[in-house]
Enzyme design. Sequence first.
Site, mmCIF file in Angstrom:
data_model
loop_
_atom_site.group_PDB
_atom_site.id
_atom_site.type_symbol
_atom_site.label_atom_id
_atom_site.label_comp_id
_atom_site.label_asym_id
_atom_site.label_seq_id
_atom_site.Cartn_x
_atom_site.Cartn_y
_atom_site.Cartn_z
ATOM 1 N N GLU A 1 91.660 24.045 -3.631
ATOM 2 C CA GLU A 1 92.608 22.934 -3.678
ATOM 3 C C GLU A 1 93.973 23.488 -4.055
ATOM 4 O OE1 GLU A 1 90.028 21.636 -6.286
ATOM 5 O OE2 GLU A 1 88.886 20.443 -4.857
ATOM 6 N N TYR B 1 97.894 31.086 1.732
ATOM 7 C CA TYR B 1 96.561 30.717 2.224
ATOM 8 C C TYR B 1 96.544 30.631 3.752
ATOM 9 C CZ TYR B 1 95.674 29.464 -2.665
ATOM 10 O OH TYR B 1 95.526 29.505 -4.030
HETATM 11 C C1 LIG Z 1 100.930 31.870 -4.679
HETATM 12 C C2 LIG Z 1 100.990 33.278 -5.263
HETATM 13 C C3 LIG Z 1 99.633 33.640 -5.853
HETATM 14 C C4 LIG Z 1 101.323 34.274 -4.112
HETATM 15 O O1 LIG Z 1 101.177 35.595 -4.595
HETATM 16 P P1 LIG Z 1 102.052 36.817 -4.018
HETATM 17 O O2 LIG Z 1 101.494 38.062 -4.573
HETATM 18 O O3 LIG Z 1 103.488 36.554 -4.245
HETATM 19 O O4 LIG Z 1 101.740 36.716 -2.451
HETATM 20 P P2 LIG Z 1 101.888 37.923 -1.393
HETATM 21 O O5 LIG Z 1 103.048 38.788 -1.763
HETATM 22 O O6 LIG Z 1 100.574 38.590 -1.231
HETATM 23 O O7 LIG Z 1 102.256 37.102 -0.089
HETATM 24 C C5 LIG Z 1 101.530 37.257 1.132
HETATM 25 C C6 LIG Z 1 102.138 36.323 2.145
HETATM 26 O O8 LIG Z 1 102.000 34.945 1.733
HETATM 27 C C7 LIG Z 1 103.182 34.211 2.071
HETATM 28 N N1 LIG Z 1 103.885 33.829 0.837
HETATM 29 C C8 LIG Z 1 103.545 34.149 -0.428
HETATM 30 N N2 LIG Z 1 104.404 33.577 -1.312
HETATM 31 C C9 LIG Z 1 105.297 32.896 -0.583
HETATM 32 C C10 LIG Z 1 106.435 32.096 -0.919
HETATM 33 N N3 LIG Z 1 106.799 31.881 -2.198
HETATM 34 N N4 LIG Z 1 107.138 31.527 0.078
HETATM 35 C C11 LIG Z 1 106.792 31.708 1.367
HETATM 36 N N5 LIG Z 1 105.721 32.479 1.771
HETATM 37 C C12 LIG Z 1 104.993 33.048 0.797
HETATM 38 C C13 LIG Z 1 104.047 35.150 2.899
HETATM 39 O O9 LIG Z 1 103.624 35.023 4.253
HETATM 40 C C14 LIG Z 1 103.640 36.509 2.335
HETATM 41 O O10 LIG Z 1 103.867 37.577 3.220
HETATM 42 P P3 LIG Z 1 105.338 38.275 3.251
HETATM 43 O O11 LIG Z 1 105.777 38.492 1.840
HETATM 44 O O12 LIG Z 1 105.071 39.552 4.005
HETATM 45 O O13 LIG Z 1 106.222 37.306 3.980
HETATM 46 C C15 LIG Z 1 102.119 33.397 -6.336
HETATM 47 O O14 LIG Z 1 103.317 32.853 -5.809
HETATM 48 C C16 LIG Z 1 101.791 32.681 -7.634
HETATM 49 O O15 LIG Z 1 101.181 33.264 -8.523
HETATM 50 N N6 LIG Z 1 102.222 31.412 -7.774
HETATM 51 C C17 LIG Z 1 101.963 30.667 -9.031
HETATM 52 C C18 LIG Z 1 100.514 30.307 -9.191
HETATM 53 C C19 LIG Z 1 100.004 29.484 -8.015
HETATM 54 O O16 LIG Z 1 100.664 28.575 -7.526
HETATM 55 N N7 LIG Z 1 98.771 29.813 -7.571
HETATM 56 C C20 LIG Z 1 98.121 29.107 -6.481
HETATM 57 C C21 LIG Z 1 97.444 27.889 -6.996
HETATM 58 S S1 LIG Z 1 96.547 27.026 -5.729
#
Ligand SMILES: CC(C)(COP(=O)(O)OP(=O)(O)OC[C@H]1O[C@@H](n2cnc3c(N)ncnc32)[C@H](O)[C@@H]1OP(=O)(O)O)[C@@H](O)C(=O)NCCC(=O)NCCS
Length: 174
Positions: free
Chosen positions: A130, A142
Site C-alpha cells: 500500500e 514501484y
Molecule cells: C521511495 C523511496 C524508498 C525511494 O528510494 P530511492 O533509493 O530514492 O529510489 P531509487 O534511487 O532506487 O529510485 C529508482 C527509480 O525510482 C524512481 N524514483 C524514485 N524516487 C523518485 C522520486 N522522488 N521522484 C520521481 N521518481 C523517483 C525513479 O524512476 C528512479 O530511477 P532514476 O533515479 O534513475 O530516475 C525513498 O524516496 C524514501 O525512502 N521515501 C520515504 C519513505 C517512503 O515513502 N517509503 C515508501 C512507503 S510506501
Amino acid sequence: MTPPDPTDVGDMADGSDPEIVLVPLTAAFAPLASALHAQGFDDAWDADAIIRLLDVLGAFGILAYRPGDTSKNAKDQPLGFVLMQAVMDEAEINTITVAPDARRMGVGRALLDAVKERLEAAGVTRILLEVAVDNDGAIALYRQNGFSEIGRRKRYYSRPDGLKVDALVLERLI
Ligand SMILES: CC(C)(COP(=O)(O)OP(=O)(O)OC[C@H]1O[C@@H](n2cnc3c(N)ncnc32)[C@H](O)[C@@H]1OP(=O)(O)O)[C@@H](O)C(=O)NCCC(=O)NCCS
C-alpha cells in the site's frame, strides 16, 4: 556499523552501485532501522516494533549500507532498509525507506531487486503493498519496478494534521 553475518552478503542481489552492500536486517540492527524509519515517515517505528515485525512468521528484512573507508577509519553508512512478510505464495512490503541524503542513487531499486530474488527463490509469485496516493517518489519507484495498481483504500492514512489520505494497492507478479 558492523554487519553480524558478512557471509550472507554474497547471497543477495545488489544494485549497480558497488558501494551499496545488502545484508539481512536482524534484530541487532533494529535501532538503526528505527532511526532510518524516523527519517522517512511521520509515524516512526521504534526498535521494539521492528523486532516484533521481524519475529512474525515469514517476515524478513534487508538493510543497505555503504562501507566506510577503513584506511580513513570512516564508519559504515546506513542507507535504507525494507521489511517484508511472506505468507505462502504471497508477500507484502511492510515498509521501505531510504535515508534522505541517499535517495535517487538506486538504493530503493537495489532493495526491491534483492527482495524479488529472495521471494522468487522461495516460490512467492505475488508482491503486494500500500502506498499513499500523494507519495509520488515511492509510486514512481514501484512502477519502475513492475508494480501496477489493483485497488484503492479510502482514507487509509492519517497525517499529523488530521488529513486522511487514500492508499493505492499495488501488485507485482513475479
Ligand atoms: C521511495 C523511496 C524508498 C525511494 O528510494 P530511492 O533509493 O530514492 O529510489 P531509487 O534511487 O532506487 O529510485 C529508482 C527509480 O525510482 C524512481 N524514483 C524514485 N524516487 C523518485 C522520486 N522522488 N521522484 C520521481 N521518481 C523517483 C525513479 O524512476 C528512479 O530511477 P532514476 O533515479 O534513475 O530516475 C525513498 O524516496 C524514501 O525512502 N521515501 C520515504 C519513505 C517512503 O515513502 N517509503 C515508501 C512507503 S510506501
